[in-house]
Design a protein around this motif. Structure first.
Motif: not given
Length: 664
Positions: A512, A644, A649-650, A646-647
């Protein structure tokens, strides 16, 4: 007549791929002719089928089908037809296949060949051969060969024997070693022919010497085939000759000693390997071309003739990517050794004008394009610098090899890791909990700031902020607390230990923080997008994202250089240098329907531009991200659904997951 003969082969191929009947109008559609033409071809098709181990049957109202009579003959012919026509619906690949066929026929010829000769032997039309001659000339040029004067009665290649053999080896590698010479001249394949046992013995002796001498190469199969080619050509009077200074130069490397030992061992078993000094030196040179240099080698000592030049080039490349990308790879462990090891064979190839050997291999992309498109971009910059500095091109294979070395270097970048605070508890009492904790500490101690044991109900008094995770064996109690939990056995299985790494430890990787530093605030998704062709999209995107008129031209130029190698598994990824753009971006264009990009079908296009800010963690993040997306067709849909950062990152976190951990 040539086109008609090739049509018979294609019709046989179509029928051999079906389990049942094929109607005449379906055959006509596939072949691009009328039903009447198909019916006129049936007699010749029936004769060819019988010679190929099958019987052609016809039934009114149903069509035609093949009954296999001799499976041994049939499966060999079917295999060759599959090789010949596997790219039938792709014009670019058909053209490349025809070009290689023409080269195979011409490269072994010692007399002039007319277009009529080539057309008759390869079952091609004269017009299709004329169309291919420009590409044939370009390939010959890359191997330092050419046709003799244009006013001669036909085609005859001129050039030295070493380059001719390297072309022959490349042509043989392009699927041809699997083909059965039914309708092609076997003059070419005869240069590689050996009985199975002899071929096995040659390869065994060759590899045994390499092991004994601790010498490593990147293409053992190709070079064992070269030994067959060398023996055949030498004994036919087609010999290699080096200048004296080149002999001395090549023989200064330890690979010459290895090559001599290989030949001595082969000569002890096969009389036809009694070759001269030039042939042994040529084999040593090929070892240097395909050199796979292990880590323990002292590069400066063993490659002292070329080491300084390779190092100077690498230093120039490092400065280039500083300017172009705001990346300094000098901070990465072992970067210099890896890049110099990959550059030394190219410096040697440069001396003998062999860097640009150009032959299209149907498997080239499938083997190499799995790389990250970002590493490939850096590899392309390496290639362009090589051309600028030495006035020589690098082959696609060389570019992929360099890109792979760059990918390895970037994978050595460490992400910031914050040690985790975790609790361990079981339903079997404190001793079982201590034992479980000790197992976890034995595997993962350095990843945990603290790993404490608690009785389950005693956890109620603990402040939630004091711990990040709970590892426990009480699945029916996990709902009582807000901590993230991983449920395992009192004595964990191998898979559960792996789960601790993947689901707990990897939470400590501070991804992050990286995306915050990137300032990549949004992902743009364009649904049901349509475009005409690769060129039109390149023009559109260049105009859309460029920060100046000069940048438009530069983006177009660089994307055109990548347009043949930016697609894999229906995904096209275009990386644009941030210095040409107005903003950082991650844009995904989901196509309304599948579209052809050059010679590949795609469903999605991703355009990426990132400011790296000399932050190596951003470099590693982007490289891993693009690698994963390129190799997993499902990730485009995931990005579209969630839209996003966050996608992203995953996706990167998923790429860090370990292989199963051994309990040894």
């Amino acid at each position: 007549m040539a086109s008609e003969k090739k049509r018979i082969l294609f019709l046989f191929h179509i029928l051999s791929m079906q389990n049942g009947y094929v109607r005449s109008f379906e055959l006509a559609e596939h072949a691009g002719v009328t039903e009447r033409t198909i019916k006129n071809d049936i007699k010749e098709l029936r004769d060819f089928s019988r010679a190929s181990g099958a019987e052609l049957h016809a039934q009114k109202g149903k069509g035609y089908y093949l009954e296999v009579i001799d499976n041994e003959i049939y499966k060999q012919v079917k295999k060759q037809m599959t090789i010949q026509f596997m790219y039938k619906n792709n014009d670019n690949l058909i053209q490349q296949s025809r070009t290689n066929d023409i080269l195979r026929r011409i490269v072994v010829e010692t007399e002039y060949l007319t277009i009529d000769d080539i057309a008759d032997e390869l079952y091609l039309t004269k017009s299709s051969i004329k169309e291919e001659m420009h590409e044939v000339n370009e390939i010959l040029k890359s191997f330092n060969m050419a046709f003799r004067r244009k006013n001669e009665p036909g085609y005859l290649i001129k050039g030295n024997e070493f380059h001719r053999r390297m072309l022959m080896l490349s042509l043989f590698e392009v699927h041809y070693h699997e083909a059965i010479p039914i309708y092609k001249s076997n003059d070419f394949t005869s240069n590689f022919y050996r009985e199975d046992q002899e071929r096995y013995d040659i390869r065994h002796i060759f590899l045994q010497v390499l092991r004994e001498e601790r010498s490593y190469i990147t293409d053992e199969n190709g070079l064992s085939r070269y030994l067959c080619l060398m023996s055949s050509r030498y004994n036919d009077g087609c010999k290699i000759e080096f200048k004296k200074e080149d002999l001395i130069w090549i023989q200064s490397f330890r690979q010459y000693k290895v090559a001599r030992k290989v030949i001595d061992c082969l000569k002890a078993k096969f009389k036809d390997f009694d070759v001269d000094e030039n042939e042994i030196t040529a084999l040593a040179l090929i070892f240097l071309y395909y050199d796979n240099i292990p880590k323990e080698v002292n590069l400066k000592k063993e490659y002292k003739i070329v080491y300084d030049e390779a190092l100077d080039y690498i230093n120039d490349f490092i400065e280039l990517i500083k300017d172009e990308y705001a990346i300094d790879i000098q901070q990465i462990n072992d970067y210099q050794r890896i890049l110099v090891s990959a550059t030394i064979p190219l410096i040697i190839q440069k001396r003998f004008k062999s860097t640009a050997y150009m032959i299209y291999n149907f498997n080239t992309f499938d083997r190499h394009i799995k790389n990250s498109i970002f590493s490939i971009n850096l590899g392309l910059d390496y290639v362009n610098l090589f051309h600028k500095r030495f006035k020589m091109n690098l082959s696609l294979t060389n570019m992929f090899n360099i890109s792979n070395s760059i990918r390895v270097i970037l994978s050595k970048i460490n992400f910031t890791f914050k040690p985790l605070r975790a609790m361990v508890t079981t339903q079997s009492g404190f001793e079982a909990s201590y034992y479980l904790r000790d197992i976890i500490k034995g595997r993962f101690k350095r990843y945990f700031e603290k790993l404490d044991v608690y009785e389950f109900y005693d956890m109620r008094r603990i402040n939630k902020e004091e711990y990040d995770y709970v590892i426990l064996s009480l699945p029916y109690f996990t709902y009582k607390y807000d901590w993230p939990c991983l449920v395992i056995n009192d004595i964990p299985t191998q898979q559960q230990l792996n789960d601790i790494y993947n689901q707990v430890v990897l939470k400590g990787v501070q991804l992050n923080k990286i995306t915050d530093e990137m300032n990549l605030n949004r992902i743009c998704i364009y649904h049901d997008f349509e475009f005409d062709n690769a060129e039109s999209f390149i023009k559109l995107i260049s105009f859309k994202i460029a920060n100046s008129s000069d940048s438009i031209e530069l983006i177009e130029k660089e994307l055109r250089e990548l347009q043949d190698i930016c697609c894999y598994r229906k995904m096209c990824i275009l990386f644009v240098k941030e210095k040409y753009t107005s903003n950082q971006m991650f844009d995904l264009y989901h196509l309304k329907q599948p579209k052809m990009w050059k010679c590949k079908e795609i469903t999605d296009i991703i355009v990426v531009s990132i400011d790296f800010k000399f932050n190596l963690e951003i470099v590693r993040f982007v490289n891993d991200l693009l690698y994963e997306i390129f190799n997993n067709t499902e990730l485009a849909g995931l990005i579209i659904d969630k839209s996003s950062k966050e996608t992203l990152i995953e996706i990167v976190r998923e790429s860090l997951k370990a292989l199963p951990i051994s309990l040894d």
